[in-house]
Design an enzyme around this catalytic site. Sequence first.
Site, PDB file in Angstrom:
ATOM      1  N   VAL A  52      18.931  21.420 -33.911  1.00 19.18           N
ATOM      2  CA  VAL A  52      17.488  21.285 -33.988  1.00 19.18           C
ATOM      3  C   VAL A  52      16.931  22.477 -33.219  1.00 19.18           C
ATOM      4  CG1 VAL A  52      15.460  19.932 -33.344  1.00 19.18           C
ATOM      5  CG2 VAL A  52      17.529  18.767 -34.131  1.00 19.18           C
ATOM      6  N   HIS A  53      16.213  23.316 -33.934  1.00 20.11           N
ATOM      7  CA  HIS A  53      15.681  24.564 -33.378  1.00 20.11           C
ATOM      8  C   HIS A  53      16.822  25.361 -32.756  1.00 20.11           C
ATOM      9  CE1 HIS A  53      11.617  23.474 -34.378  1.00 20.11           C
ATOM     10  NE2 HIS A  53      11.822  22.290 -33.846  1.00 20.11           N
ATOM     11  N   ASP A  54      16.801  25.551 -31.440  1.00 21.26           N
ATOM     12  CA  ASP A  54      17.859  26.340 -30.806  1.00 21.26           C
ATOM     13  C   ASP A  54      18.817  25.482 -29.982  1.00 21.26           C
ATOM     14  OD1 ASP A  54      16.110  25.739 -28.791  1.00 21.26           O
ATOM     15  OD2 ASP A  54      15.904  27.779 -28.046  1.00 21.26           O
ATOM     16  N   SER A  55      18.887  24.209 -30.297  1.00 22.63           N
ATOM     17  CA  SER A  55      19.850  23.316 -29.652  1.00 22.63           C
ATOM     18  C   SER A  55      20.936  22.971 -30.664  1.00 22.63           C
ATOM     19  CB  SER A  55      19.164  22.027 -29.175  1.00 22.63           C
ATOM     20  OG  SER A  55      18.233  22.313 -28.166  1.00 22.63           O
ATOM     21  N   PHE A 122      25.121  31.117 -24.242  1.00 22.61           N
ATOM     22  CA  PHE A 122      24.509  30.019 -24.986  1.00 22.61           C
ATOM     23  C   PHE A 122      25.087  28.735 -24.437  1.00 22.61           C
ATOM     24  CE2 PHE A 122      22.080  29.832 -28.979  1.00 22.61           C
ATOM     25  CZ  PHE A 122      22.105  28.490 -29.243  1.00 22.61           C
TER      26      PHE A 122
END
Length: 123
Positions: A52-55, A122
């Site tokens: 979800v998005h950048d997760s 990350f």
Amino acid sequence: AVTTFDLREPMPVSKQKQVTAFPPNFVHALDSTHMLLTAIECSQREIDFTAVHDSYWTHACDVDDMNFILRECFVQLHSQDVLFDLQRQFKNQYPIKANEFEDPPIIGDLDIELVRESTYFFN
């Protein structure tokens, strides 16, 4: 309040909003390209991948593999001169304005390969 538009009528375009919206949208496109490359590689290796998005998530037993894939895909994407490619695409799409597009900045000396070694790239 609800606003309605008649799509048959021309709508004004705010040049200033277009100019200020482009850079973050381009960066978002690069981020989503990185996510897509990661998802494809995880799928090819039969690693469950959710985002979800950048997760990004996977099973705990696959985290090390996903971290490796994230770095590899990032290096793959950012080893290309994406700004030069963008400029080339603009010039091809808008040839009448081709000489108005500024050259992209000169690529610096950052070694993108170092991402592979980064502990906190990350997480």
